[in-house]
Design a protein around this motif. Sequence first.
Motif, mmCIF file in Angstrom:
data_model
loop_
_atom_site.group_PDB
_atom_site.id
_atom_site.type_symbol
_atom_site.label_atom_id
_atom_site.label_comp_id
_atom_site.label_asym_id
_atom_site.label_seq_id
_atom_site.Cartn_x
_atom_site.Cartn_y
_atom_site.Cartn_z
ATOM 1 N N SER A 239 0.855 -1.187 0.000
ATOM 2 C CA SER A 239 0.000 0.000 0.000
ATOM 3 C C SER A 239 0.890 1.236 0.000
ATOM 4 N N ARG A 240 0.267 2.382 -0.227
ATOM 5 C CA ARG A 240 1.042 3.614 -0.239
ATOM 6 C C ARG A 240 0.200 4.760 0.296
ATOM 7 N N ASP A 241 0.887 5.727 0.874
ATOM 8 C CA ASP A 241 0.273 6.959 1.344
ATOM 9 C C ASP A 241 1.098 8.094 0.750
ATOM 10 N N ASN A 242 0.639 8.607 -0.376
ATOM 11 C CA ASN A 242 1.426 9.645 -1.062
ATOM 12 C C ASN A 242 1.512 10.934 -0.242
ATOM 13 N N ALA A 243 0.543 11.183 0.594
ATOM 14 C CA ALA A 243 0.591 12.379 1.437
ATOM 15 C C ALA A 243 1.734 12.298 2.439
ATOM 16 N N LYS A 244 2.057 11.069 2.863
ATOM 17 C CA LYS A 244 3.161 10.857 3.798
ATOM 18 C C LYS A 244 4.444 10.458 3.085
ATOM 19 N N ASN A 245 4.368 10.376 1.739
ATOM 20 C CA ASN A 245 5.547 9.973 0.953
ATOM 21 C C ASN A 245 6.115 8.642 1.433
ATOM 22 N N THR A 246 5.226 7.698 1.691
ATOM 23 C CA THR A 246 5.616 6.429 2.283
ATOM 24 C C THR A 246 4.829 5.287 1.644
ATOM 25 N N ILE A 247 5.505 4.165 1.469
ATOM 26 C CA ILE A 247 4.802 2.949 1.085
ATOM 27 C C ILE A 247 4.991 1.909 2.178
ATOM 28 N N TYR A 248 4.143 0.887 2.125
ATOM 29 C CA TYR A 248 4.145 -0.133 3.168
ATOM 30 C C TYR A 248 4.067 -1.528 2.547
ATOM 31 N N LEU A 249 4.526 -2.490 3.313
ATOM 32 C CA LEU A 249 4.320 -3.888 2.962
ATOM 33 C C LEU A 249 3.890 -4.613 4.226
ATOM 34 N N GLN A 250 2.641 -5.055 4.249
ATOM 35 C CA GLN A 250 2.130 -5.836 5.359
ATOM 36 C C GLN A 250 2.407 -7.299 5.081
ATOM 37 N N LEU A 251 3.123 -7.942 5.987
ATOM 38 C CA LEU A 251 3.505 -9.334 5.830
ATOM 39 C C LEU A 251 2.744 -10.158 6.873
ATOM 40 N N ASN A 252 1.859 -11.016 6.403
ATOM 41 C CA ASN A 252 1.095 -11.870 7.300
ATOM 42 C C ASN A 252 1.407 -13.340 7.041
ATOM 43 N N THR A 253 1.073 -14.166 8.000
ATOM 44 C CA THR A 253 1.281 -15.612 7.890
ATOM 45 C C THR A 253 2.698 -15.909 7.395
ATOM 46 N N LEU A 254 3.660 -15.327 8.063
ATOM 47 C CA LEU A 254 5.048 -15.446 7.632
ATOM 48 C C LEU A 254 5.555 -16.866 7.760
ATOM 49 N N LYS A 255 6.432 -17.224 6.828
ATOM 50 C CA LYS A 255 7.041 -18.542 6.771
ATOM 51 C C LYS A 255 8.551 -18.391 6.868
ATOM 52 N N PRO A 256 9.266 -19.410 7.314
ATOM 53 C CA PRO A 256 10.734 -19.316 7.363
ATOM 54 C C PRO A 256 11.344 -18.958 6.010
#
Length: 125
Positions: A71-88
């Motif tokens: 996802s991204r928030d252009n107003a904050k000049n930031t992008i994100y990566l949500q990582l769920n159900t992580l595996k080794p």
Amino acid sequence: QVQLVESGGGLVQAGGSLRLSCAASRRSLSSLAMGWFRQAPGKEREFVASITRLGGTSFYADSVKGRFTISRDNAKNTIYLQLNTLKPEDTAVYYCAADEGAALEFSRPPQPRYWGQGTQVTVSS
């Protein structure tokens, strides 16, 4: 020129979650397609996800589809990566990337023009 700085990496147990952030400076992110790549020890850097300039469309590697969300928030000049159900096997250094080209192109050469320094994600079993 744009400077990208990732944060949010760490050590997590399998099945857990993390949220990575990538903050940009020197340039507005709204003019750039953005994405995430990762590189595990002894392996080549690989595409994880990308997102269009306004955030309307995103693309994912098959290995993370349904578990990760960009996802991204252009107003904050930031992008994100949500990582769920992580595996080794998700253990890697995660890199933020940006380019003036199309987000769709992130999954194939040439690689994006701008890169962050990376943040380590370690998933224990």
